[in-house]
Design a protein around this motif. Structure first.
Motif, mmCIF file in Angstrom:
data_model
loop_
_atom_site.group_PDB
_atom_site.id
_atom_site.type_symbol
_atom_site.label_atom_id
_atom_site.label_comp_id
_atom_site.label_asym_id
_atom_site.label_seq_id
_atom_site.Cartn_x
_atom_site.Cartn_y
_atom_site.Cartn_z
ATOM 1 N N UNK A 30 0.852 -1.440 0.030
ATOM 2 C CA UNK A 30 0.079 -0.386 0.184
ATOM 3 C C UNK A 30 0.836 1.139 0.131
ATOM 4 N N UNK A 31 1.855 1.476 0.888
ATOM 5 C CA UNK A 31 2.817 2.424 0.880
ATOM 6 C C UNK A 31 3.638 2.357 -0.704
ATOM 7 N N UNK A 32 3.716 1.400 -1.318
ATOM 8 C CA UNK A 32 4.682 1.624 -1.929
ATOM 9 C C UNK A 32 5.305 2.066 -3.231
ATOM 10 N N UNK A 33 3.819 3.028 -3.930
ATOM 11 C CA UNK A 33 3.631 3.963 -4.447
ATOM 12 C C UNK A 33 4.262 5.229 -3.959
ATOM 13 N N UNK A 34 3.216 5.562 -2.987
ATOM 14 C CA UNK A 34 4.641 7.090 -2.539
ATOM 15 C C UNK A 34 6.015 6.599 -2.229
ATOM 16 N N UNK A 35 6.045 5.573 -2.088
ATOM 17 C CA UNK A 35 7.849 5.052 -2.008
ATOM 18 C C UNK A 35 8.517 5.753 -3.073
ATOM 19 N N UNK A 36 7.849 4.440 -3.953
ATOM 20 C CA UNK A 36 8.499 4.867 -5.084
ATOM 21 C C UNK A 36 8.553 6.156 -5.873
ATOM 22 N N UNK A 37 7.752 6.390 -6.071
ATOM 23 C CA UNK A 37 7.296 8.018 -6.555
ATOM 24 C C UNK A 37 8.560 8.914 -5.757
ATOM 25 N N UNK A 38 8.577 9.539 -4.560
ATOM 26 C CA UNK A 38 9.877 9.739 -4.166
ATOM 27 C C UNK A 38 10.595 10.003 -4.623
ATOM 28 N N UNK A 39 11.437 7.977 -4.695
ATOM 29 C CA UNK A 39 12.765 7.270 -5.233
ATOM 30 C C UNK A 39 13.268 8.418 -5.811
ATOM 31 N N UNK A 40 11.641 8.116 -7.507
ATOM 32 C CA UNK A 40 12.100 8.769 -8.535
ATOM 33 C C UNK A 40 11.992 10.082 -8.584
ATOM 34 N N UNK A 41 11.786 11.373 -7.721
ATOM 35 C CA UNK A 41 11.216 12.120 -8.481
ATOM 36 C C UNK A 41 12.956 12.887 -7.457
ATOM 37 N N UNK A 42 12.774 12.696 -6.420
ATOM 38 C CA UNK A 42 13.761 13.466 -5.258
ATOM 39 C C UNK A 42 15.182 13.847 -6.525
ATOM 40 N N UNK A 43 15.517 12.230 -6.777
ATOM 41 C CA UNK A 43 17.132 12.689 -7.088
ATOM 42 C C UNK A 43 16.687 13.786 -8.633
ATOM 43 N N UNK A 44 15.339 13.774 -9.525
ATOM 44 C CA UNK A 44 15.213 14.455 -10.341
ATOM 45 C C UNK A 44 15.272 15.874 -9.695
ATOM 46 N N UNK A 45 14.710 16.426 -8.370
ATOM 47 C CA UNK A 45 14.593 17.745 -8.324
ATOM 48 C C UNK A 45 15.633 18.374 -7.429
ATOM 49 N N UNK A 46 16.451 16.905 -6.536
ATOM 50 C CA UNK A 46 17.024 17.343 -6.961
ATOM 51 C C UNK A 46 18.466 17.821 -7.625
ATOM 52 N N UNK A 47 18.634 17.404 -8.401
ATOM 53 C CA UNK A 47 19.515 17.749 -9.831
ATOM 54 C C UNK A 47 19.447 19.168 -10.685
ATOM 55 N N UNK A 48 18.345 19.791 -10.173
ATOM 56 C CA UNK A 48 17.559 20.146 -11.187
ATOM 57 C C UNK A 48 17.053 21.746 -10.227
ATOM 58 N N UNK A 49 17.640 21.653 -9.030
ATOM 59 C CA UNK A 49 18.056 22.924 -8.049
ATOM 60 C C UNK A 49 17.505 24.129 -7.337
ATOM 61 N N UNK A 50 16.014 24.066 -8.406
ATOM 62 C CA UNK A 50 15.008 24.887 -9.103
ATOM 63 C C UNK A 50 14.500 24.749 -6.674
ATOM 64 N N UNK A 51 13.779 26.070 -6.913
ATOM 65 C CA UNK A 51 12.386 26.221 -6.116
ATOM 66 C C UNK A 51 11.489 24.978 -6.102
ATOM 67 N N UNK A 52 10.778 24.798 -7.612
ATOM 68 C CA UNK A 52 9.633 24.201 -7.756
ATOM 69 C C UNK A 52 9.988 22.898 -7.239
ATOM 70 N N UNK A 53 10.988 22.693 -7.848
ATOM 71 C CA UNK A 53 11.851 21.103 -7.843
ATOM 72 C C UNK A 53 11.188 20.800 -5.939
ATOM 73 N N UNK A 54 12.422 21.698 -5.139
ATOM 74 C CA UNK A 54 11.993 21.705 -3.792
ATOM 75 C C UNK A 54 10.784 21.535 -3.248
ATOM 76 N N UNK A 55 9.363 22.634 -3.989
ATOM 77 C CA UNK A 55 8.633 22.184 -3.524
ATOM 78 C C UNK A 55 8.277 20.803 -3.857
#
Length: 161
Positions: A30-55
């Protein structure tokens, strides 16, 4: 103490170790989908370095916490069952036979082990060492009452529904 206990006017049977494991696995799914989404999107957001990404990271983290809160704590407090426990036909009660309060579920069952594991991890600075706390918790299920350390601490029982 016998895992099949009598509570005042009714008899209960402790959930099997296998049903508790199955329920934990279902809850993990049940908890896997949000964890997988975070695992994919967090590195992408960190590489972008934008405030929008951090939000986006903040919003996804809050969504994950909300899902965790709903699937674990709210369902346990309202019904004595998570999605996994319901699917496996088990539920949680107190020694008095009642559905546990938010105090028991969150502050006695979950929070102390999360805090201790985190503190041990931070103090010892050894990757994964906090997991030993959680392992010690669940190993207690092999005692005759089939209660984990968190069950003993919060005075709860997981029984066949």
């Amino acid at each position: 103490m016998d895992p099949n206990q009598t509570h005042d006017t009714y008899e209960v049977e402790a959930a099997t170790r296998l049903s508790r494991l199955g329920a934990a696995l279902v809850d993990g799914l049940v908890l896997a989908p949000p964890v997988i989404a975070l695992a994919i999107l967090v590195p992408m957001a960190l590489m972008g370095g934008r405030v929008a990404s951090m939000l986006v990271i903040l919003a996804l983290s809050l969504l994950f916490l909300l899902v965790l809160l709903i699937t674990q704590i709210v369902l346990l407090v309202k019904h004595g069952q998570t999605v996994g426990k319901r699917a496996l036909g088990i539920r949680m009660i107190t020694s008095d036979g009642e559905i546990p309060s938010i105090w028991r579920v969150f502050f006695l069952r979950w929070l102390p082990f999360a805090v201790v594991a985190t503190v041990v991890q931070l103090v010892l600075k050894v990757q994964g060492i906090g997991s030993i706390i959680h392992l010690m918790d669940v190993v207690f299920i092999f005692q005759p009452t089939r209660r984990c350390l968190h069950d003993l601490f919060a005075d709860t029982h997981v029984i066949k529904a």
